[in-house]
Write a protein that holds these residues in place. Structure first.
Motif: not given
Length: 104
Positions: A77-91
Motif C-alpha cells: 500500500y505504501l509503495s503505491i504512494l511512491k509511484v509518480n502518477v500525473p495528476g494525482r496529488e499525494i498529501p
C-alpha cells in the motif's frame, strides 16, 4: 546516474517512461488468453487491482484500504504512494494516514 542528472530531469524522463511501460503491461495482460488456473487468475486480479489503485485519487485510495485492509501488505500500500502518477496529488501526511488505517 543521480549525481549527473537533476532530479526534475530524471522524473521527466522516467515519469514519461513509466506511463508507457504501464500501458504496455496492461495490454500484455489483456492479451493473455483465458487461463483456467485459479492461482494465476488471483495473481492477475491482484495486478489489475494494484494498477487501478495507482489511478485512484488519494481519498479514494484511503477508502479502499479501509475496506480491504488485508488485500495488500502495508508495504505494498505504501509503495503505491511512491509511484509518480500525473495528476494525482499525494498529501504530505499520506504515509501516516495509511499507517493509521492499517494499525486499527
Amino acid at each position: 546516474m543521480a549525481p549527473y542528472i537533476a532530479e526534475s530531469k530524471r522524473n521527466y524522463v522516467f515519469g514519461g517512461i513509466s506511463s508507457v511501460a504501464a500501458n504496455a503491461s496492461i495490454k500484455a495482460l489483456a492479451a493473455i488468453p483465458s487461463i483456467d488456473s485459479e492461482a494465476v487468475q488471483q495473481r492477475l486480479d491482484r495486478v489489475r487491482t494494484f494498477y487501478e489503485l495507482l489511478n485512484l485519487p488519494f481519498e479514494s485510495l484511503l477508502g479502499f484500504i479501509a475496506e480491504q485492509e488485508y488485500f495488500f501488505s502495508a508495504k505494498e500500500y505504501l509503495s503505491i504512494l511512491k509511484v509518480n502518477v500525473p495528476g494525482r496529488e499525494i498529501p504530505m501526511d499520506a504515509e501516516r494516514r495509511i499507517s493509521q488505517i492499517l494499525s486499527h
